[in-house]
Design a protein around this motif. Sequence first.
Motif, PDB file in Angstrom:
ATOM      1  N   PRO A 139       0.609  -1.262   0.332  1.00  0.00           N
ATOM      2  CA  PRO A 139      -0.154  -0.082  -0.066  1.00  0.00           C
ATOM      3  C   PRO A 139       0.721   1.813   0.408  1.00  0.00           C
ATOM      4  O   PRO A 139       0.279   2.357  -0.182  1.00  0.00           O
ATOM      5  N   LEU A 140       2.210   0.908   0.455  1.00  0.00           N
ATOM      6  CA  LEU A 140       2.825   2.456   0.335  1.00  0.00           C
ATOM      7  C   LEU A 140       3.788   2.809  -0.314  1.00  0.00           C
ATOM      8  O   LEU A 140       3.914   4.081  -0.626  1.00  0.00           O
ATOM      9  N   TRP A 141       3.527   1.771  -1.996  1.00  0.00           N
ATOM     10  CA  TRP A 141       3.740   2.343  -3.261  1.00  0.00           C
ATOM     11  C   TRP A 141       3.180   2.697  -4.075  1.00  0.00           C
ATOM     12  O   TRP A 141       1.646   2.174  -4.408  1.00  0.00           O
ATOM     13  N   ARG A 142       3.280   3.118  -4.748  1.00  0.00           N
ATOM     14  CA  ARG A 142       2.640   4.360  -6.427  1.00  0.00           C
ATOM     15  C   ARG A 142       2.291   2.986  -7.271  1.00  0.00           C
ATOM     16  O   ARG A 142       1.301   2.829  -7.697  1.00  0.00           O
ATOM     17  N   SER A 143       3.095   2.032  -7.456  1.00  0.00           N
ATOM     18  CA  SER A 143       3.470   0.693  -8.146  1.00  0.00           C
ATOM     19  C   SER A 143       3.570  -0.033  -7.391  1.00  0.00           C
ATOM     20  O   SER A 143       4.940   0.049  -6.950  1.00  0.00           O
ATOM     21  N   LEU A 144       3.482  -1.569  -7.929  1.00  0.00           N
ATOM     22  CA  LEU A 144       4.897  -2.447  -7.952  1.00  0.00           C
ATOM     23  C   LEU A 144       5.996  -2.452  -8.553  1.00  0.00           C
ATOM     24  O   LEU A 144       7.052  -3.048  -8.213  1.00  0.00           O
ATOM     25  N   ASP A 145       5.643  -2.022  -9.919  1.00  0.00           N
ATOM     26  CA  ASP A 145       7.066  -1.623 -11.146  1.00  0.00           C
ATOM     27  C   ASP A 145       8.444  -1.228 -10.398  1.00  0.00           C
ATOM     28  O   ASP A 145       8.983  -1.045 -10.136  1.00  0.00           O
ATOM     29  N   GLU A 146       7.432   0.441  -9.586  1.00  0.00           N
ATOM     30  CA  GLU A 146       8.233   0.910  -8.806  1.00  0.00           C
ATOM     31  C   GLU A 146       8.748   0.414  -7.873  1.00  0.00           C
ATOM     32  O   GLU A 146      10.113   0.608  -7.656  1.00  0.00           O
ATOM     33  N   ALA A 147       8.315  -0.269  -7.015  1.00  0.00           N
ATOM     34  CA  ALA A 147       8.532  -0.838  -5.686  1.00  0.00           C
ATOM     35  C   ALA A 147       9.696  -1.776  -6.180  1.00  0.00           C
ATOM     36  O   ALA A 147      10.895  -1.720  -5.322  1.00  0.00           O
ATOM     37  N   LYS A 148       9.786  -2.830  -6.874  1.00  0.00           N
ATOM     38  CA  LYS A 148      10.073  -3.250  -7.416  1.00  0.00           C
ATOM     39  C   LYS A 148      11.754  -2.749  -8.242  1.00  0.00           C
ATOM     40  O   LYS A 148      13.197  -3.394  -7.381  1.00  0.00           O
ATOM     41  N   ARG A 149      11.803  -1.662  -8.759  1.00  0.00           N
ATOM     42  CA  ARG A 149      12.768  -1.171  -9.003  1.00  0.00           C
ATOM     43  C   ARG A 149      13.187  -1.218  -7.698  1.00  0.00           C
ATOM     44  O   ARG A 149      15.069  -0.505  -7.668  1.00  0.00           O
TER      45      ARG A 149
END
Length: 327
Positions: free
Chosen positions: A168-178
């Motif tokens: 929930p704290l990330w704008r997207s899962l892609d950004e989270a992974k990066r």
Amino acid sequence: MFDVTALGEVLIDFTPYGYSEKGHVLFETNPGGAPANVLAALSRLNKKTAFIGKVGNDQFGHLLKCVLKDQKIDTSNLLVSETVNTTLAFVHLDEKGDRSFSFYRNPGADIMLEKDEIDVDTIKQSRIFHFGSLSLTNEPAAKATFTALKYAKKHKVIISYDPNLRIPLWRSLDEAKRQILKGFEYADIVKISKEELEFLTGYRDVVKGTDVLQEQYGTAVIFITLGPEGCFYRSRHVYGRKEGYDVNVVDTTGAGDAFVGGVLYQILERNKPLDDLTGADFEEMVTFANAAGALTTEGKGGIPSIPTKDQVEKFLKKEFLRKEERK
């Protein structure tokens, strides 16, 4: 000198604490935040620690500063925001005591830490620098974190990383992974869950997943926490698995952080290069860390439930005697 300095979030976990007369859920205010929990674990193991982060100028921020001081954690670098409130998290527990979180952090004081507010001398004077991925979710804290990491790397401070995934704290899962993988570029020691390993590498198999991380980032030591099943550990030379402990689980909040504290304590005690750690070293380290994590689940909240060195040692002695009786 500090044994361990950690940067990141210190916050209030509102933990379920029964029901009111009207049947409404009651919450208890428990101090928490993964990096702060790790330092509390280390302080209870008699290590010298320091925290870098930010809270709001509110009742929760003042409470957290008092808690860190009570835990003998240096708060010289705990800054206070006059404009943003302390981050809050509501903990939800299932029937097994496993937790999930709802965050009040838009923004929260912890993500307002600026790169120019980092006291680099504290990092330079530390044997280990620890961080997590929650400080990478937003600016300016992300830039501050990477500034601190570059400084720690420059001065050959061992870097420990816990890439907690809080979707929930990330704008997207892609950004989270990066962003989370960017943290691996600096880390010498990593603690990660099996679910996080699969998210980052695509592999649920711990050997294949850690293969990917070590080949791509050269991480010296990786620990995969497996809940009640214990832990998988891996260095560049050895790997293995250690079973967990059967305890009365009430709340799993802070268990992984207590595990990290136990691991870092054991590494500090050995005082040898990470690449020189043997299979026997890892067996002892993980046995201790698993016990610290397991004992934490028997109470509610993060910091309040973390065991002392005496409690861990008594628990391990009891477990040893129990095994001997079964033979």
